[in-house]
Design a protein around this motif. Structure first.
Motif, mmCIF file in Angstrom:
data_model
loop_
_atom_site.group_PDB
_atom_site.id
_atom_site.type_symbol
_atom_site.label_atom_id
_atom_site.label_comp_id
_atom_site.label_asym_id
_atom_site.label_seq_id
_atom_site.Cartn_x
_atom_site.Cartn_y
_atom_site.Cartn_z
ATOM 1 N N THR A 72 4.584 -6.984 0.254
ATOM 2 C CA THR A 72 3.729 -6.134 0.672
ATOM 3 C C THR A 72 2.313 -6.909 0.068
ATOM 4 O O THR A 72 2.208 -7.045 -1.204
ATOM 5 C CB THR A 72 3.417 -5.026 0.247
ATOM 6 O OG1 THR A 72 4.532 -4.299 1.033
ATOM 7 C CG2 THR A 72 2.013 -4.141 0.667
ATOM 8 N N GLN A 76 -2.482 -5.029 3.237
ATOM 9 C CA GLN A 76 -1.345 -4.491 4.145
ATOM 10 C C GLN A 76 -1.128 -3.186 4.113
ATOM 11 O O GLN A 76 -0.866 -2.770 2.723
ATOM 12 C CB GLN A 76 -0.306 -5.515 4.100
ATOM 13 C CG GLN A 76 -0.329 -6.875 4.506
ATOM 14 C CD GLN A 76 0.916 -7.423 4.422
ATOM 15 O OE1 GLN A 76 1.763 -7.442 3.525
ATOM 16 N NE2 GLN A 76 1.166 -8.596 5.078
ATOM 17 N N SER A 77 -1.264 -2.464 5.200
ATOM 18 C CA SER A 77 -0.957 -0.963 4.926
ATOM 19 C C SER A 77 -0.256 -0.553 6.152
ATOM 20 O O SER A 77 -0.603 -1.072 7.464
ATOM 21 C CB SER A 77 -2.013 -0.307 4.507
ATOM 22 O OG SER A 77 -2.928 -0.340 5.646
ATOM 23 N N GLN A 99 -1.352 0.059 11.504
ATOM 24 C CA GLN A 99 -0.785 -0.941 10.358
ATOM 25 C C GLN A 99 -2.010 -1.705 10.440
ATOM 26 O O GLN A 99 -2.764 -2.131 11.510
ATOM 27 C CB GLN A 99 0.364 -1.619 10.891
ATOM 28 C CG GLN A 99 1.736 -0.901 11.087
ATOM 29 C CD GLN A 99 2.828 -1.505 11.192
ATOM 30 O OE1 GLN A 99 3.021 -2.066 12.111
ATOM 31 N NE2 GLN A 99 3.584 -1.570 9.815
ATOM 32 N N HIS A 112 7.742 -3.342 7.490
ATOM 33 C CA HIS A 112 6.987 -2.641 6.749
ATOM 34 C C HIS A 112 6.854 -1.012 7.159
ATOM 35 O O HIS A 112 7.039 -0.188 6.490
ATOM 36 C CB HIS A 112 5.403 -3.205 6.709
ATOM 37 C CG HIS A 112 4.787 -2.720 5.672
ATOM 38 N ND1 HIS A 112 3.885 -1.642 5.486
ATOM 39 C CD2 HIS A 112 4.679 -3.433 4.422
ATOM 40 C CE1 HIS A 112 3.127 -1.722 4.412
ATOM 41 N NE2 HIS A 112 3.502 -2.788 3.836
ATOM 42 N N THR A 142 -0.896 6.919 4.033
ATOM 43 C CA THR A 142 -0.789 5.593 4.168
ATOM 44 C C THR A 142 -0.196 4.982 3.011
ATOM 45 O O THR A 142 -0.431 5.329 1.787
ATOM 46 C CB THR A 142 -2.088 5.072 4.260
ATOM 47 O OG1 THR A 142 -2.905 5.673 5.294
ATOM 48 C CG2 THR A 142 -2.469 3.544 4.119
ATOM 49 N N ASP A 144 0.705 1.585 1.244
ATOM 50 C CA ASP A 144 0.310 0.231 0.808
ATOM 51 C C ASP A 144 0.522 -0.369 -0.568
ATOM 52 O O ASP A 144 1.589 0.316 -1.126
ATOM 53 C CB ASP A 144 -1.257 0.010 1.127
ATOM 54 C CG ASP A 144 -2.009 0.878 0.209
ATOM 55 O OD1 ASP A 144 -1.502 1.340 -0.936
ATOM 56 O OD2 ASP A 144 -3.180 1.239 0.323
ATOM 57 N N TRP A 145 0.161 -1.505 -0.970
ATOM 58 C CA TRP A 145 0.536 -1.817 -2.235
ATOM 59 C C TRP A 145 0.168 -0.930 -3.451
ATOM 60 O O TRP A 145 1.153 -0.901 -4.447
ATOM 61 C CB TRP A 145 -0.484 -3.281 -2.578
ATOM 62 C CG TRP A 145 0.119 -3.917 -3.914
ATOM 63 C CD1 TRP A 145 -0.896 -3.754 -5.066
ATOM 64 C CD2 TRP A 145 1.179 -4.553 -4.244
ATOM 65 N NE1 TRP A 145 -0.076 -4.643 -5.981
ATOM 66 C CE2 TRP A 145 1.042 -5.000 -5.582
ATOM 67 C CE3 TRP A 145 2.254 -4.920 -3.511
ATOM 68 C CZ2 TRP A 145 2.030 -5.703 -6.152
ATOM 69 C CZ3 TRP A 145 3.440 -5.976 -4.064
ATOM 70 C CH2 TRP A 145 3.194 -6.052 -5.474
#
Length: 149
Positions: A72, A76-77, A99, A112, A142, A144-145
Motif C-alpha cells: 500500500t 491508495q485507499s 478505491q 487491496h 476507509t 489506507d496506509w
C-alpha cells in the motif's frame, strides 16, 4: 493416628449433609438457569458527533491488526461499507464502494479490496455499546496506509 481422625471427621461431615436444615429455604431462585427476566434493555439513543467518531475509531482499531495488504502506497485507499448486528457481529459482508490511487492497476486494486474485506471479517464481532446501535448499524470505513500504523 491424627490423619485417620481428620479423615473420619471429614467423612462424618459429608455424611451429615450440607448443614441446611429441612425448614430453611434455599437462596437459589428456581428459575436461575433462565437468567434474570427483569434485566433492563440498553436505552437506544442517537449519539453525538464525538461519540460517532469514537465508534468509528473503535472499529478501525479492531480492524488494524488484521489489515495486511501486500503493498500500500501513500494515497491508495479502499472504502468499504458493511452492516452490523446489535451484538457487533457482521449482518452483511463488506462491500467495496470506492478505491483511490491505484492508477488503473486492477490486480493491485483487487488484492487491496480482498484484504480490506478479509480484515473486517477477521476483526468481527466488534465490542460496541448497544445503546449507540443506530450509529453503527451501517459502517463505512476507509482503509489506507495510515490504518496499518
Amino acid at each position: 493416628m491424627k490423619k485417620t481422625a481428620l479423615f473420619c471427621g471429614i467423612g462424618a461431615f459429608l455424611a451429615a449433609g450440607s448443614g441446611v436444615s429441612a425448614n430453611q429455604q434455599s437462596r437459589i431462585n428456581p428459575d436461575f438457569l433462565e437468567g434474570r427476566r427483569d434485566a433492563p434493555e440498553a436505552e437506544i439513543r442517537e449519539p453525538t458527533r464525538r461519540e460517532k467518531a469514537m465508534l468509528i475509531h473503535m472499529i478501525a482499531r479492531a480492524v488494524r491488526p488484521h489489515w495486511r495488504p501486500q503493498s500500500t502506497l501513500d494515497g491508495q485507499s479502499t472504502t468499504v461499507t458493511f452492516r452490523l448486528n446489535r451484538d457487533g457481529s457482521l449482518a452483511s459482508l463488506p462491500n467495496v464502494v470506492k478505491q483511490i490511487g491505484f492508477g488503473g492497476d486492477e490486480g493491485l486494486a483487487s488484492e487491496h479490496a480482498k484484504m480490506a474485506r478479509f480484515a473486517i471479517i477477521e476483526a468481527a464481532p466488534f465490542n460496541l455499546p448497544e445503546e449507540f446501535y443506530p450509529a453503527y448499524e451501517t459502517v463505512t470505513l476507509t482503509l489506507d496506509w495510515s490504518t496499518r500504523r
